[in-house]
Design an enzyme around this catalytic site. Structure first.
Site, PDB file in Angstrom:
ATOM      1  N   THR A 161       0.807  -1.369   0.164  1.00  0.00           N
ATOM      2  CA  THR A 161       0.247   0.413   0.156  1.00  0.00           C
ATOM      3  C   THR A 161       0.760   1.094   0.468  1.00  0.00           C
ATOM      4  OG1 THR A 161      -1.758   0.703   1.158  1.00  0.00           O
ATOM      5  CG2 THR A 161      -0.538  -0.050   2.540  1.00  0.00           C
ATOM      6  N   GLU A 162       0.356   2.043  -1.382  1.00  0.00           N
ATOM      7  CA  GLU A 162       1.361   3.398  -1.014  1.00  0.00           C
ATOM      8  C   GLU A 162       1.773   4.473   0.630  1.00  0.00           C
ATOM      9  OE1 GLU A 162      -0.750   5.751  -3.380  1.00  0.00           O
ATOM     10  OE2 GLU A 162      -2.118   6.677  -2.261  1.00  0.00           O
TER      11      GLU A 162
END
Lengths: 221, 231
Positions: A57-58
């Site tokens: 997840t960024e």
């Protein structure tokens, strides 16, 4: 890699769940994968438990788990859509510059993104409608689009007005140029290859019918 | 040396009008709300804020915007379901917006902290966000020239600090904190807990104290602050 096109005119279009299942089944075991905000997030629900896929997840995590429920909710542990999530054994946290180095540096195997439009040559438009009153917001879409080794798009093939979203040239502002490798839709899946757009499967339609509705030349395996 | 401030107001002395302020957080995760509240109380105006989002609900960054103290915001994703404060200011033409791809935002801040003059980046090539920027083809790939983003002030939330200013973060609340801490003239960090030098294992320090000018303890309102120093 060319395989025969699987035409399935006698069934209906894929449901959203079936579309997510289709994509999950095509993600190679052991891949590092980023799932975009919205529909692509649902792909996680269909990954086999033994697939060994590691979700990125960024906002700084590898080994992201499912959505948090009840007591598991922790405001310090969220996904890119700011939804509370859980961590899996072997998870890792890192800062934003490292997180985006993972994308830009070519370390992510697959990302799955939604789209307003995709061109036959793999240009992606998914961040801005360009309408005068729309507030532009790009997030990590541009970094993901050019970073992951394979960019899969998950979308309906036609918009609510019946206009095709797989087009010769995008009319919406671009997110990335020539970056999409595969397009998964409710009525067909497409590989975007140097030779052109190859239809790999149809659902509730035929290649012939798609050719009559799309302005992009279609190849069939 | 890192100074331990007695409260958020003492930690934010001397903020000038027109300052560029780097504000950590991804949505509300890692947002230094108590420091932002203190920034509002300084009355500093005409600020440029650099943050991933443009405020959520009515608190923290949203309250700073609502107070009319921000001239411009540089962010990747202003529009959210609860960004009504920003949305109204933007539509009324009362705030300037620069949209930056999220990875470019992080790397431009990192570059400022690392003394890099500019860098060529593949993100955004051929898109409206690269218009007017210098491009170059290197080894057959196209890149856009991106410049650093430096702050006069960075406001960061971490989990634990020691008295030397070494920091640990908590889960995805880390996000922009470590890069922003490096990139401002003055970095102010709010933490849940302060421990003595030596209480944090040197092997697990995330932000070394050299990047931290002031630390202030703002205990978390939940039981989450009870985690161990190395957690």
């Amino acid at each position: 890699m060319t395989t025969a096109t699987i035409e399935q005119p006698d069934r209906g279009p894929l449901t959203r769940t079936e579309l997510a299942q289709q994509i999950a089944a095509d993600i190679p075991p052991g891949s590092y994968v980023n799932l975009g905000i919205g529909q692509p997030t649902t792909v996680a629900d269909h990954l086999a438990p033994d697939s060994g896929v590691v979700l990125h997840t960024e906002n700084g995590m590898l080994g992201m788990g499912r959505a948090a429920q009840g007591d598991e909710v922790d405001p310090d542990l969220v996904n890119a859509g700011k939804v509370p999530v859980t961590e899996t054994p072997g998870a890792a946290y890192f800062h934003h510059a490292d997180s985006f180095a993972m994308m830009r540096g070519g370390h992510l195997d697959v990302c799955v993104l939604g789209a307003f439009q995709v061109s036959g040559t793999g240009d992606l438009a998914n961040w801005h409608t360009g309408e005068p009153d729309a507030i532009p917001a790009v997030g990590g879409a541009m970094d993901l689009a050019i970073g992951a080794k394979d960019v899969f798009v998950m979308m309906t093939l036609f918009d609510k007005q019946g206009r095709a979203k797989l087009v010769p040239s995008c009319t919406y502002p671009l997110t990335g140029v020539g970056c999409v490798s595969r397009v998964y839709t409710d009525v067909a899946t497409f590989d975007l290859t140097p030779d052109g757009v190859v239809v790999t499967a149809t659902f509730g339609t035929t290649v012939e019918e798609l050719r009559s509705r799309l302005d992009v030349p279609l190849l069939a395996g | 040396m890192t100074e331990i401030a007695s409260d958020p107001d003492a930690a934010l002395k001397g903020v000038a009008d027109g300052a560029t302020v780097l504000v950590g957080g991804f949505g509300t995760a890692g947002q230094p709300v108590e420091l932002i509240d203190a920034l509002i109380r300084t009355g500093a105006r005409d600020l440029t804020v650099v943050s991933n989002n443009a405020g959520n609900g009515d608190h923290g960054l949203a309250a700073l915007l609502a107070a009319g103290q921000v001239r411009k915001i540089v962010c990747s994703f202003p529009r959210q379901s609860d960004s009504w404060v920003f949305d109204a200011l933007y539509r009324a033409g009362k705030i300037e917006l620069e949209v930056v791809p999220q990875g470019n935002l992080a790397e431009r801040i990192r570059a400022a902290g690392a003394g890099i003059g500019a860098f060529f980046c593949p993100t955004g090539v051929g898109t409206p966000l690269a218009e007017g920027k210098e491009t170059r083809t290197i080894d057959g790939r196209d890149y856009v020239l991106e410049y650093p983003i430096r702050g006069d002030l960075a406001l960061v939330k971490a989990h634990v600090a020691d008295t030397r200013g070494n920091l640990l973060y908590r889960k995805t609340a880390r996000n922009f904190g470590p890069v922003m801490a490096t990139a401002a003239t003055t970095t102010v960090v709010q933490v849940d807990r302060l421990v003595d030098a030596g209480a944090i294992d040197p092997e697990v320090v995330v932000t070394p104290g050299i990047f931290v000018d002031r630390v202030v303890v703002c205990p978390a309102s939940t039981e989450l602050a009870e985690e161990g120093a190395a957690g």
